[in-house]
Design a protein around this motif. Sequence first.
Motif, PDB file in Angstrom:
ATOM      1  N   SER A  69      -2.541 -10.342  -6.269  1.00 49.01           N
ATOM      2  CA  SER A  69      -2.079  -9.135  -5.570  1.00 49.01           C
ATOM      3  C   SER A  69      -2.924  -7.926  -5.921  1.00 49.01           C
ATOM      4  CB  SER A  69      -0.629  -8.869  -5.988  1.00 49.01           C
ATOM      5  OG  SER A  69      -0.281  -7.520  -5.806  1.00 49.01           O
ATOM      6  N   LYS A  70      -3.113  -7.059  -4.954  1.00 49.32           N
ATOM      7  CA  LYS A  70      -3.738  -5.768  -5.251  1.00 49.32           C
ATOM      8  C   LYS A  70      -2.658  -4.676  -5.316  1.00 49.32           C
ATOM      9  CE  LYS A  70      -7.508  -2.708  -3.949  1.00 49.32           C
ATOM     10  NZ  LYS A  70      -8.607  -2.440  -3.039  1.00 49.32           N
ATOM     11  N   ALA A  71      -1.911  -4.519  -4.227  1.00 49.69           N
ATOM     12  CA  ALA A  71      -0.969  -3.404  -4.135  1.00 49.69           C
ATOM     13  C   ALA A  71       0.211  -3.559  -5.103  1.00 49.69           C
ATOM     14  CB  ALA A  71      -0.468  -3.271  -2.703  1.00 49.69           C
ATOM     15  N   ASN A  72       0.887  -4.701  -5.026  1.00 47.97           N
ATOM     16  CA  ASN A  72       2.059  -4.878  -5.896  1.00 47.97           C
ATOM     17  C   ASN A  72       1.669  -4.908  -7.367  1.00 47.97           C
ATOM     18  OD1 ASN A  72       4.815  -5.479  -4.358  1.00 47.97           O
ATOM     19  ND2 ASN A  72       3.090  -6.125  -3.093  1.00 47.97           N
ATOM     20  N   ALA A  73       0.534  -5.513  -7.651  1.00 46.22           N
ATOM     21  CA  ALA A  73       0.076  -5.543  -9.049  1.00 46.22           C
ATOM     22  C   ALA A  73      -0.210  -4.133  -9.547  1.00 46.22           C
ATOM     23  CB  ALA A  73      -1.162  -6.418  -9.167  1.00 46.22           C
TER      24      ALA A  73
ATOM     25  N   PRO B 194       6.388  -7.385  -1.284  1.00 46.66           N
ATOM     26  CA  PRO B 194       5.640  -7.163  -0.049  1.00 46.66           C
ATOM     27  C   PRO B 194       6.526  -7.527   1.136  1.00 46.66           C
ATOM     28  CG  PRO B 194       4.941  -9.226  -1.070  1.00 46.66           C
ATOM     29  CD  PRO B 194       5.945  -8.604  -2.001  1.00 46.66           C
ATOM     30  N   VAL B 195       6.332  -6.866   2.262  1.00 49.75           N
ATOM     31  CA  VAL B 195       7.066  -7.224   3.478  1.00 49.75           C
ATOM     32  C   VAL B 195       6.408  -8.455   4.100  1.00 49.75           C
ATOM     33  CG1 VAL B 195       7.650  -6.477   5.823  1.00 49.75           C
ATOM     34  CG2 VAL B 195       7.862  -4.875   3.898  1.00 49.75           C
ATOM     35  N   PHE B 196       7.203  -9.493   4.256  1.00 54.13           N
ATOM     36  CA  PHE B 196       6.750 -10.733   4.904  1.00 54.13           C
ATOM     37  C   PHE B 196       7.606 -10.921   6.148  1.00 54.13           C
ATOM     38  CE2 PHE B 196       4.712 -13.625   1.377  1.00 54.13           C
ATOM     39  CZ  PHE B 196       3.737 -12.664   1.150  1.00 54.13           C
ATOM     40  N   TRP B 197       6.978 -10.859   7.309  1.00 49.60           N
ATOM     41  CA  TRP B 197       7.704 -11.023   8.579  1.00 49.60           C
ATOM     42  C   TRP B 197       8.952 -10.146   8.614  1.00 49.60           C
ATOM     43  CZ3 TRP B 197       4.612 -12.153  12.066  1.00 49.60           C
ATOM     44  CH2 TRP B 197       3.584 -13.065  11.839  1.00 49.60           C
ATOM     45  N   TYR B 198       8.722  -8.870   8.319  1.00 52.86           N
ATOM     46  CA  TYR B 198       9.787  -7.862   8.413  1.00 52.86           C
ATOM     47  C   TYR B 198      10.969  -8.203   7.515  1.00 52.86           C
ATOM     48  CZ  TYR B 198       6.814  -7.310  12.437  1.00 52.86           C
ATOM     49  OH  TYR B 198       5.714  -7.189  13.232  1.00 52.86           O
TER      50      TYR B 198
ATOM     51  N   THR C 276       5.697  -3.014   0.118  1.00 52.54           N
ATOM     52  CA  THR C 276       4.335  -2.801   0.607  1.00 52.54           C
ATOM     53  C   THR C 276       4.238  -3.481   1.964  1.00 52.54           C
ATOM     54  OG1 THR C 276       3.444  -4.832  -0.404  1.00 52.54           O
ATOM     55  CG2 THR C 276       3.427  -2.823  -1.748  1.00 52.54           C
ATOM     56  N   THR C 277       3.501  -2.841   2.873  1.00 53.70           N
ATOM     57  CA  THR C 277       3.304  -3.436   4.199  1.00 53.70           C
ATOM     58  C   THR C 277       1.810  -3.562   4.465  1.00 53.70           C
ATOM     59  OG1 THR C 277       3.107  -1.426   5.558  1.00 53.70           O
ATOM     60  CG2 THR C 277       5.341  -2.165   4.995  1.00 53.70           C
ATOM     61  N   GLY C 278       1.447  -4.573   5.222  1.00 51.73           N
ATOM     62  CA  GLY C 278       0.037  -4.775   5.540  1.00 51.73           C
ATOM     63  C   GLY C 278      -0.509  -3.708   6.472  1.00 51.73           C
ATOM     64  N   VAL C 279       0.329  -3.296   7.431  1.00 48.31           N
ATOM     65  CA  VAL C 279      -0.155  -2.368   8.461  1.00 48.31           C
ATOM     66  C   VAL C 279       0.264  -0.934   8.148  1.00 48.31           C
ATOM     67  CG1 VAL C 279      -0.321  -4.124  10.272  1.00 48.31           C
ATOM     68  CG2 VAL C 279       1.821  -2.853   9.974  1.00 48.31           C
TER      69      VAL C 279
ATOM     70  N   TYR D  88       5.064   1.579  12.169  1.00 43.40           N
ATOM     71  CA  TYR D  88       6.506   1.537  11.907  1.00 43.40           C
ATOM     72  C   TYR D  88       7.198   2.782  12.456  1.00 43.40           C
ATOM     73  CZ  TYR D  88       5.806  -2.616   9.076  1.00 43.40           C
ATOM     74  OH  TYR D  88       5.499  -3.894   8.662  1.00 43.40           O
TER      75      TYR D  88
ATOM     76  N   THR E 127      -1.563  -1.872   3.305  1.00 41.55           N
ATOM     77  CA  THR E 127      -2.280  -2.548   2.213  1.00 41.55           C
ATOM     78  C   THR E 127      -3.411  -3.420   2.746  1.00 41.55           C
ATOM     79  OG1 THR E 127      -0.700  -4.382   2.216  1.00 41.55           O
ATOM     80  CG2 THR E 127      -0.254  -2.557   0.695  1.00 41.55           C
TER      81      THR E 127
HETATM   82  C1  LIG Z   1       3.458 -14.470   5.278  1.00 37.99           C
HETATM   83  C2  LIG Z   1       3.101 -13.029   5.420  1.00 37.99           C
HETATM   84  C3  LIG Z   1       3.835 -12.232   6.275  1.00 37.99           C
HETATM   85  C4  LIG Z   1       3.550 -10.870   6.371  1.00 37.99           C
HETATM   86  N1  LIG Z   1       4.309 -10.095   7.199  1.00 37.99           N
HETATM   87  C5  LIG Z   1       4.060  -8.765   7.288  1.00 37.99           C
HETATM   88  C6  LIG Z   1       4.881  -7.936   8.095  1.00 37.99           C
HETATM   89  O1  LIG Z   1       5.867  -8.361   8.707  1.00 37.99           O
HETATM   90  N2  LIG Z   1       4.565  -6.617   8.182  1.00 37.99           N
HETATM   91  C7  LIG Z   1       3.501  -6.077   7.495  1.00 37.99           C
HETATM   92  O2  LIG Z   1       3.265  -4.859   7.600  1.00 37.99           O
HETATM   93  N3  LIG Z   1       2.727  -6.856   6.689  1.00 37.99           N
HETATM   94  C8  LIG Z   1       2.995  -8.173   6.580  1.00 37.99           C
HETATM   95  N4  LIG Z   1       2.229  -8.949   5.737  1.00 37.99           N
HETATM   96  C9  LIG Z   1       1.211  -8.308   4.888  1.00 37.99           C
HETATM   97  C10 LIG Z   1       1.758  -8.093   3.482  1.00 37.99           C
HETATM   98  O3  LIG Z   1       2.827  -7.194   3.490  1.00 37.99           O
HETATM   99  C11 LIG Z   1       0.625  -7.595   2.590  1.00 37.99           C
HETATM  100  O4  LIG Z   1      -0.259  -8.693   2.457  1.00 37.99           O
HETATM  101  C12 LIG Z   1       1.114  -7.157   1.230  1.00 37.99           C
HETATM  102  O5  LIG Z   1       1.791  -5.947   1.352  1.00 37.99           O
HETATM  103  C13 LIG Z   1      -0.081  -7.005   0.299  1.00 37.99           C
HETATM  104  O6  LIG Z   1       0.380  -6.790  -1.002  1.00 37.99           O
HETATM  105  P1  LIG Z   1      -0.428  -7.326  -2.274  1.00 37.99           P
HETATM  106  O7  LIG Z   1      -1.760  -6.623  -2.304  1.00 37.99           O
HETATM  107  O8  LIG Z   1       0.443  -6.956  -3.412  1.00 37.99           O
HETATM  108  O9  LIG Z   1      -0.564  -8.818  -2.110  1.00 37.99           O
HETATM  109  C14 LIG Z   1       2.480 -10.311   5.633  1.00 37.99           C
HETATM  110  C15 LIG Z   1       1.734 -11.140   4.774  1.00 37.99           C
HETATM  111  C16 LIG Z   1       2.039 -12.479   4.670  1.00 37.99           C
HETATM  112  C17 LIG Z   1       1.227 -13.336   3.736  1.00 37.99           C
END
Ligand SMILES: Cc1cc2nc3c(=O)[nH]c(=O)nc-3n(C[C@H](O)[C@H](O)[C@H](O)COP(=O)(O)O)c2cc1C
Length: 179
Positions: free
Chosen positions: A16-20, A66-70, A109-112, A117, A154
């Motif tokens: 992890s980058k962000a959560n770590a 981290p947010v995974f699929w909302y 944390t969210t990817g986008v 949002y 992230t």
């Molecule tokens: C299975 C999966 C589902 C994800 N779903 C979302 C999502 O619904 N919305 C979003 O913004 N990011 C989504 N992401 C991106 C993660 O939130 C992002 O990789 C995470 O915040 C990064 O944190 P890290 O650097 O600690 O790993 C998803 C990532 C994975 C692997």
Amino acid sequence: MSNVLLVVGHPDLSQSKANAALVDAVRELAHVTVHDLYSAYPDFQIDVAAEQTLLAEHDVIVFQHPVFWYNTTPLFKQWQDKVFTLGWAFTMDGSASQLAGKKAVVAVTTGVPADHYTPEGANRAAIETLLSSWLATLRLCQFDIQPMVKLYGTAFGLSDEGLATAAKQYNELLASFAA
Ligand SMILES: Cc1cc2nc3c(=O)[nH]c(=O)nc-3n(C[C@H](O)[C@H](O)[C@H](O)COP(=O)(O)O)c2cc1C
């Protein structure tokens, strides 16, 4: 002084980058206990009694994932399903639960980026709306829900400087509970 339990639901903090970065920013705070669920329970076999004891021993619970699929991550959901038991974590007769009044902070944390949002953005809703079932769970458990910590972008847009600022603010927030 309030002590803080930081329950972390990242599948692999070593990758992890962000959560770590967030966890590393608060790890040294004396009143914070870091509890990494995936490293504690790689087999998903949660020790409910141990988890309930940990929760009982702390005044502030921070749920970071981290947010995974909302949603939350799978082990975090399993943890909720097992640990939040009727009569202990929530009641149906109006009596106080064992969690009543404890502060709860959800830190995600969210990817986008943040503009995804919004009602006009790609996800058509705020993260609080998309995570409403998680927040409803905490409400049913009678937590005193605090403002959510949100680290957006992230995967797209968050700079190293932005991450460092977020980590510093996270440190300040968790440090503030010591007062
Ligand atoms: C299975 C999966 C589902 C994800 N779903 C979302 C999502 O619904 N919305 C979003 O913004 N990011 C989504 N992401 C991106 C993660 O939130 C992002 O990789 C995470 O915040 C990064 O944190 P890290 O650097 O600690 O790993 C998803 C990532 C994975 C692997």
